[in-house]
Design a protein around this motif. Structure first.
Motif, PDB file in Angstrom:
ATOM      1  N   VAL A 109     -17.075  -9.568   0.256  1.00 43.48           N
ATOM      2  CA  VAL A 109     -16.889 -11.031  -0.418  1.00 43.48           C
ATOM      3  C   VAL A 109     -18.032 -11.815  -0.271  1.00 43.48           C
ATOM      4  N   MET A 110     -18.708 -12.524  -1.356  1.00 41.99           N
ATOM      5  CA  MET A 110     -19.981 -13.318  -0.967  1.00 41.99           C
ATOM      6  C   MET A 110     -19.570 -14.884  -0.877  1.00 41.99           C
ATOM      7  N   LYS A 111     -20.229 -15.397   0.068  1.00 42.43           N
ATOM      8  CA  LYS A 111     -19.832 -16.947   0.273  1.00 42.43           C
ATOM      9  C   LYS A 111     -21.047 -17.603   0.234  1.00 42.43           C
ATOM     10  N   LEU A 112     -21.146 -18.834  -0.608  1.00 43.62           N
ATOM     11  CA  LEU A 112     -22.012 -19.675  -0.502  1.00 43.62           C
ATOM     12  C   LEU A 112     -22.042 -20.816   0.349  1.00 43.62           C
ATOM     13  N   ALA A 113     -23.239 -21.370   1.038  1.00 46.44           N
ATOM     14  CA  ALA A 113     -22.849 -22.475   2.195  1.00 46.44           C
ATOM     15  C   ALA A 113     -24.512 -23.229   2.132  1.00 46.44           C
ATOM     16  N   THR A 114     -24.474 -24.255   2.600  1.00 48.73           N
ATOM     17  CA  THR A 114     -25.598 -25.183   3.113  1.00 48.73           C
ATOM     18  C   THR A 114     -25.701 -25.343   4.620  1.00 48.73           C
ATOM     19  N   LEU A 115     -26.837 -25.397   5.238  1.00 47.39           N
ATOM     20  CA  LEU A 115     -27.238 -25.804   6.408  1.00 47.39           C
ATOM     21  C   LEU A 115     -28.091 -26.972   6.662  1.00 47.39           C
ATOM     22  N   CYS A 116     -27.841 -28.058   7.028  1.00 52.22           N
ATOM     23  CA  CYS A 116     -28.850 -29.012   7.044  1.00 52.22           C
ATOM     24  C   CYS A 116     -29.114 -29.589   8.518  1.00 52.22           C
ATOM     25  N   TYR A 117     -30.504 -29.979   8.300  1.00 52.75           N
ATOM     26  CA  TYR A 117     -31.038 -30.460   9.723  1.00 52.75           C
ATOM     27  C   TYR A 117     -31.601 -31.893   9.303  1.00 52.75           C
ATOM     28  N   VAL A 118     -30.846 -32.792   9.777  1.00 50.49           N
ATOM     29  CA  VAL A 118     -31.382 -34.272   9.706  1.00 50.49           C
ATOM     30  C   VAL A 118     -32.070 -34.768  10.814  1.00 50.49           C
ATOM     31  N   ARG A 119     -33.444 -35.176  10.475  1.00 54.70           N
ATOM     32  CA  ARG A 119     -34.024 -35.320  11.693  1.00 54.70           C
ATOM     33  C   ARG A 119     -34.724 -36.691  11.668  1.00 54.70           C
ATOM     34  N   ASP A 120     -35.018 -37.366  12.871  1.00 52.19           N
ATOM     35  CA  ASP A 120     -35.454 -38.729  13.163  1.00 52.19           C
ATOM     36  C   ASP A 120     -36.049 -39.018  14.339  1.00 52.19           C
ATOM     37  N   GLY A 121     -37.309 -39.370  14.464  1.00 50.72           N
ATOM     38  CA  GLY A 121     -37.971 -39.837  15.494  1.00 50.72           C
ATOM     39  C   GLY A 121     -37.895 -38.787  16.569  1.00 50.72           C
ATOM     40  N   GLY A 122     -38.416 -37.384  16.241  1.00 49.05           N
ATOM     41  CA  GLY A 122     -38.336 -36.404  17.198  1.00 49.05           C
ATOM     42  C   GLY A 122     -36.986 -35.758  17.642  1.00 49.05           C
ATOM     43  N   LYS A 123     -36.005 -36.318  17.108  1.00 49.74           N
ATOM     44  CA  LYS A 123     -34.680 -35.439  17.357  1.00 49.74           C
ATOM     45  C   LYS A 123     -34.094 -35.116  16.070  1.00 49.74           C
ATOM     46  N   THR A 124     -33.013 -34.230  16.152  1.00 45.25           N
ATOM     47  CA  THR A 124     -32.414 -33.578  15.329  1.00 45.25           C
ATOM     48  C   THR A 124     -30.810 -33.687  15.406  1.00 45.25           C
ATOM     49  N   LEU A 125     -30.043 -34.084  14.423  1.00 47.49           N
ATOM     50  CA  LEU A 125     -28.591 -34.300  14.366  1.00 47.49           C
ATOM     51  C   LEU A 125     -28.047 -33.009  14.461  1.00 47.49           C
ATOM     52  N   MET A 126     -27.464 -32.823  15.560  1.00 54.87           N
ATOM     53  CA  MET A 126     -26.525 -31.503  15.552  1.00 54.87           C
ATOM     54  C   MET A 126     -25.052 -31.850  16.123  1.00 54.87           C
ATOM     55  N   LEU A 127     -24.182 -30.725  15.444  1.00 51.16           N
ATOM     56  CA  LEU A 127     -22.802 -30.921  15.635  1.00 51.16           C
ATOM     57  C   LEU A 127     -22.188 -29.656  16.655  1.00 51.16           C
ATOM     58  N   HIS A 128     -21.687 -30.104  17.561  1.00 48.79           N
ATOM     59  CA  HIS A 128     -20.926 -29.430  18.602  1.00 48.79           C
ATOM     60  C   HIS A 128     -19.566 -28.932  18.000  1.00 48.79           C
ATOM     61  N   ARG A 129     -19.391 -27.542  17.829  1.00 47.55           N
ATOM     62  CA  ARG A 129     -18.246 -27.343  17.106  1.00 47.55           C
ATOM     63  C   ARG A 129     -17.065 -26.966  18.182  1.00 47.55           C
ATOM     64  N   ILE A 130     -16.511 -28.008  18.320  1.00 46.11           N
ATOM     65  CA  ILE A 130     -15.415 -27.802  19.432  1.00 46.11           C
ATOM     66  C   ILE A 130     -13.921 -28.392  19.021  1.00 46.11           C
ATOM     67  N   LYS A 131     -13.658 -28.792  17.799  1.00 50.25           N
ATOM     68  CA  LYS A 131     -12.639 -29.574  17.523  1.00 50.25           C
ATOM     69  C   LYS A 131     -11.752 -28.393  16.589  1.00 50.25           C
ATOM     70  N   LYS A 132     -12.040 -27.764  15.791  1.00 50.91           N
ATOM     71  CA  LYS A 132     -11.105 -27.005  14.828  1.00 50.91           C
ATOM     72  C   LYS A 132     -10.937 -25.796  15.404  1.00 50.91           C
ATOM     73  N   ALA A 133      -9.563 -25.376  14.993  1.00 51.81           N
ATOM     74  CA  ALA A 133      -8.949 -24.099  15.621  1.00 51.81           C
ATOM     75  C   ALA A 133      -9.538 -22.898  14.520  1.00 51.81           C
ATOM     76  N   ASN A 134      -9.585 -21.836  15.158  1.00 47.42           N
ATOM     77  CA  ASN A 134     -10.003 -20.656  14.352  1.00 47.42           C
ATOM     78  C   ASN A 134     -11.375 -20.882  13.872  1.00 47.42           C
ATOM     79  N   ASP A 135     -12.365 -21.824  14.247  1.00 48.17           N
ATOM     80  CA  ASP A 135     -13.714 -21.915  13.754  1.00 48.17           C
ATOM     81  C   ASP A 135     -14.523 -20.517  14.392  1.00 48.17           C
TER      82      ASP A 135
END
Length: 216
Positions: free
Chosen positions: A2-28
């Motif tokens: 099966v083929m899946k399409l997705a995006t991955l985005c890196y939002v940056r500001d002042g030498g930092k990048t917004l990241m997401l720690h994936r610790i909330k969803k079950a079966n992630d």
């Protein structure tokens, strides 16, 4: 498969990048990892529309003029699914961060990104986001471990037409020809970074660009 399409985005500001720690969803499938923002396409969406929607849903931020930097294929990444991921970088946005339903958001110093618990391939492709070339990569994982990867860079070329007088014209058979020199194997042609040699392959330690030692 099966083929899946997705995006991955890196939002940056002042030498930092917004990241997401994936610790909330079950079966992630990304559980415990730090990721950029993004997710699956909805029917009929363009990559840009998907990126804008996903970042807003996951962070509360509205991106302005996100830049598409590359595409990565992840064959058989999870549940026998091939994932095709469009990677964006954005430096201009509006809004305030929310309590994300996907995980815990944090602005991370760019220099500290490799120290996070990332997917192994992320440490390889994240520097490509800063290379002045569009990239198409493939990362193969087996049982959650990176097995191999490859990439092609498409550097921008600008041709400027200038008038040439007859006195400046050179017959084709007298034109200077480029000759290969060993010093060309000591740096990356894409980003000028340091390289290593392995089995007559020259591999950039910064952006991952790979070529043959014998390339002219």
């Amino acid at each position: 498969m099966v083929m899946k399409l997705a995006t991955l985005c890196y939002v940056r500001d002042g030498g930092k990048t917004l990241m997401l720690h994936r610790i909330k969803k079950a079966n992630d499938m990304h559980a415990g990892k730090w990721n950029g923002l993004g997710g699956k396409f909805l029917p009929g969406e363009t990559p840009e529309q998907c990126a804008m929607r996903e970042v807003h849903e996951e962070s509360g931020l509205t991106m302005i003029n996100p830049l598409l930097r590359g595409v990565i294929t992840f064959p058989g990444f999870a549940n026998e699914e091939d994932w095709y991921c469009f990677l964006f970088v954005c430096r201009t946005f509006t809004g305030e961060l929310i309590d994300s339903p996907e995980g815990v958001l944090a602005w991370i110093d760019d220099a500290a990104l490799p120290d996070l618990p990332l997917w192994p391939g992320d440490r390889i492709f994240m520097p490509w986001l800063d290379v002045d070339a569009f990239f198409s990569g493939r990362f193969t994982y087996l049982d959650g471990q990176l097995h191999d990867h490859e990439v092609v860079f498409y550097a921008p070329h600008q041709v400027i037409a200038q008038p040439v007088s007859m006195a400046q014209r050179v017959p084709p058979d007298a034109a200077a020809q480029h000759r290969y020199h060993p010093s060309e194997d000591t740096y990356c042609w894409m980003c000028q970074g340091p390289v290593s040699k392995r089995h007559c392959k020259i591999i950039c330690q910064v952006c991952g660009f790979t070529r043959d030692c014998s390339d002219p």
